[in-house]
Write an enzyme that holds these catalytic residues in place. Sequence first.
Site, PDB file in Angstrom:
ATOM      1  NE  ARG A 137      -2.251  -1.349   3.640  1.00 56.97           N
ATOM      2  CZ  ARG A 137      -2.127  -2.562   4.208  1.00 56.97           C
ATOM      3  NH1 ARG A 137      -2.581  -3.640   3.564  1.00 56.97           N
ATOM      4  NH2 ARG A 137      -1.547  -2.697   5.389  1.00 56.97           N
ATOM      5  NE  ARG A 138       4.836   0.708   4.059  1.00 60.21           N
ATOM      6  CZ  ARG A 138       5.725   0.228   4.919  1.00 60.21           C
ATOM      7  NH1 ARG A 138       6.974  -0.010   4.526  1.00 60.21           N
ATOM      8  NH2 ARG A 138       5.376  -0.009   6.170  1.00 60.21           N
ATOM      9  CB  CYS A 157      -0.662  21.470 -11.716  1.00 59.06           C
ATOM     10  SG  CYS A 157      -0.296  23.201 -12.031  1.00 59.06           S
ATOM     11  CB  SER A 178      -3.875  24.213  -9.147  1.00 63.44           C
ATOM     12  OG  SER A 178      -4.322  25.202 -10.044  1.00 63.44           O
ATOM     13  CG  ASP A 180      -6.733  26.429 -17.162  1.00 62.28           C
ATOM     14  OD1 ASP A 180      -7.915  26.310 -17.519  1.00 62.28           O
ATOM     15  OD2 ASP A 180      -5.946  27.228 -17.695  1.00 62.28           O
TER      16      ASP A 180
END
Length: 276
Positions: A137-138, A157, A178, A180
């Site tokens: 799980r790593r 981003c 983020s 766009d």
Amino acid sequence: MSKADEIFVSNIKDILENGVWDTDCCVRPKWSDGTSAHTVKKFGIVNRYDLREEFPVLTIRRTFFKSCVNELLWIWQKKSNNIKDLNSKIWNQWADENGSIGKAYGYQLGLKHKYAEGEFDQVDRVLYDLKHNPASRRIMTNIYNFEDLHAMNLYPCAYSMTFNVSGDTLNGILNQRSNDMLTANNWNVAQYAVLLHMFAQVSGLKAGELVHVIADAHIYDRHVPIVKEIIEMPRRKAPVLKIDQSVKNFYDFTADSFSLEGYECNEKKYDIPVAE
């Protein structure tokens, strides 16, 4: 109809109808004329794409697939931070006089780290674990390195991937601080869908779900009329992703290893300003 179209249209309508504008804030991005580039946004959008059903690419607007894959290989395979190694001009505005974008993106993936099993960079560690520790799980990557942020011409981003093997299926979560939505949303989705297929193929697995987590999903003020036009375009059936099945080594993939069969889409070219 493409499910990627459905998801994108749903996101855009939600942002336009229920989003928050930052027009009362002092913002970093500027348009080329020096005007502040304001946005309307939604926080915490989560989209799921089942790659077993179809390849998630828009038909209401063309996603330039070959350039999309070229950038993916530049970052994840070449592990480069120099635009001289990239077959497009999309990073030119963030490069210095030597073509470097600083200690960003591919540079971070190529840094070697010590583990009990030996020394690996982030990409090779994923490849190692998918073959030797698939129950782990790593299995993840992260290029948002705080120590090097000052030396990056653009902060990442899309900054982390978490991989998870369930049976014979490889799933992944793309975390993005983020996005766009007009210029980059489906570009990123298509890229990381291809990446998931790449890792699955060379690891003897099947590509499953790509989960896309976006912290700040936004539309720029000057993009609003364009997205309103795009979401009204006719929607078509998703194309089929074709991959060269003879490739068994991650580093043997090229942009020509991938193609979209039956990609029919809105071919209109839009003059889309990019905020810096």
